[in-house]
Design an enzyme around this catalytic site. Structure first.
Site, PDB file in Angstrom:
ATOM      1  N   HIS A 154       2.137  -2.932   2.548  1.00  0.00           N
ATOM      2  CA  HIS A 154       1.496  -2.914   3.873  1.00  0.00           C
ATOM      3  C   HIS A 154      -0.020  -3.086   3.739  1.00  0.00           C
ATOM      4  O   HIS A 154      -0.624  -3.873   4.478  1.00  0.00           O
ATOM      5  CB  HIS A 154       1.829  -1.602   4.597  1.00  0.00           C
ATOM      6  CG  HIS A 154       1.063  -1.393   5.869  1.00  0.00           C
ATOM      7  ND1 HIS A 154       1.559  -1.751   7.105  1.00  0.00           N
ATOM      8  CD2 HIS A 154      -0.182  -0.889   6.094  1.00  0.00           C
ATOM      9  CE1 HIS A 154       0.646  -1.466   8.029  1.00  0.00           C
ATOM     10  NE2 HIS A 154      -0.421  -0.925   7.441  1.00  0.00           N
ATOM     11  N   GLU A 155      -0.619  -2.371   2.792  1.00  0.00           N
ATOM     12  CA  GLU A 155      -2.079  -2.478   2.616  1.00  0.00           C
ATOM     13  C   GLU A 155      -2.480  -3.877   2.155  1.00  0.00           C
ATOM     14  O   GLU A 155      -3.502  -4.414   2.592  1.00  0.00           O
ATOM     15  CB  GLU A 155      -2.600  -1.411   1.647  1.00  0.00           C
ATOM     16  CG  GLU A 155      -2.388   0.042   2.085  1.00  0.00           C
ATOM     17  CD  GLU A 155      -2.770   0.334   3.530  1.00  0.00           C
ATOM     18  OE1 GLU A 155      -3.650  -0.359   4.076  1.00  0.00           O
ATOM     19  OE2 GLU A 155      -2.171   1.241   4.130  1.00  0.00           O
TER      20      GLU A 155
ATOM     21  N   HIS B 190      -2.818  -6.222   4.958  1.00  0.00           N
ATOM     22  CA  HIS B 190      -4.149  -6.262   5.589  1.00  0.00           C
ATOM     23  C   HIS B 190      -5.085  -7.199   4.819  1.00  0.00           C
ATOM     24  O   HIS B 190      -5.894  -7.909   5.423  1.00  0.00           O
ATOM     25  CB  HIS B 190      -4.768  -4.864   5.644  1.00  0.00           C
ATOM     26  CG  HIS B 190      -4.137  -3.967   6.667  1.00  0.00           C
ATOM     27  ND1 HIS B 190      -3.964  -4.333   7.983  1.00  0.00           N
ATOM     28  CD2 HIS B 190      -3.637  -2.706   6.558  1.00  0.00           C
ATOM     29  CE1 HIS B 190      -3.385  -3.333   8.647  1.00  0.00           C
ATOM     30  NE2 HIS B 190      -3.179  -2.338   7.802  1.00  0.00           N
TER      31      HIS B 190
HETATM   32 ZN    ZN Z   1      -2.304  -0.516   8.187  1.00  0.00          ZN
END
Ligand code: ZN
Length: 229
Positions: A100-101, A104
């Site tokens: 998830h990171e 980004h």
């Molecule tokens: Zn996030």
């Protein structure tokens, strides 16, 4: 709690309780999948490194940071930061959060408009969000209608920030799950559910944040209207 009065104060209380329940659900879900190893036994740091490298982001380091669920991508320093519970742990949760990171970081690479906008607005809006309740209270007690409406405007800005956050967070999780599926890192259907469940639970906290900001804006609008009459 910002306001214990106003026409929507009971709605705020309701959302506050719902937020606590969602927070509890996230803790339990994250905890459960933290104790289950991912199929290839890769740590969060290894998953992040792989996903970054495969997307040409060799220059972005993966670092361990203190705290629980303090994981974040830093768009200014261009670093992926993983909490200690995810950095060196080969769990399903660690894999999901790490991906998830990196999601980004991929958004940053393609300059996703919502991410860029959130980055620019973060500092002024967080200042505004802290000032808003004070201005509104001061306006009500000093009977300065103009000050009350400035407070309302800042509550509106807070809502805007939460609104921009939603597509950014959903998209990062979508990128994470797509990557994990494409590389077979989710393993069988049991594990695939794990990564998705963890990221869905995390997404719910952002929805709760948005709902709270919306209820607070409605509430202060009600206060401002009644004070302006
Ligand atoms: Zn996030």
């Amino acid at each position: 709690m910002d306001f214990l009065f106003g026409p929507y104060s009971s709605l705020i209380l309701l959302i506050f309780v719902a937020s606590l329940l969602i927070q509890g659900y996230l803790s339990r879900t994250y905890g459960k999948w933290s104790r289950i190893a991912n199929p290839r036994q890769l740590t969060g740091a290894q998953v992040a490194r792989m996903m970054l490298d495969e997307n040409g982001l060799h220059h972005i380091p993966v670092q361990a940071v203190p705290g629980q669920l303090s994981d974040h991508y830093d768009p200014v320093r261009k670093t992926v930061n993983l909490s200690q519970g995810n950095y060196a742990v080969p769990s399903v949760s660690a894999m999901a959060v790490a991906a998830h990171e990196v999601g980004h970081a991929l958004q940053d690479k393609v300059r996703m408009p919502a991410l860029v906008l959130r980055g620019r607005l973060a500092v002024p809006l967080s200042l505004g969000m802290n000032l808003a309740p004070l201005l509104l209270l001061a306006g009500v007690f000093l009977k300065l209608t103009g000050l009350i409406w400035v407070g309302v405007l800042l509550f509106g800005a807070a809502l805007l920030f939460h609104l921009i956050t939603l597509p950014v967070e959903f998209d990062a999780s979508r990128r994470a799950l797509a990557y994990l599926d494409s590389r077979g890192l989710n393993g069988g259907p049991e594990t695939a559910n794990g990564a998705r469940t963890v990221l869905t639970a995390a997404a719910l906290t952002y929805v709760a944040g948005f709902a709270m900001a919306l209820a607070q804006l409605l509430n202060v609008l009600g206060i401002a209207r009644s004070q302006s009459d």
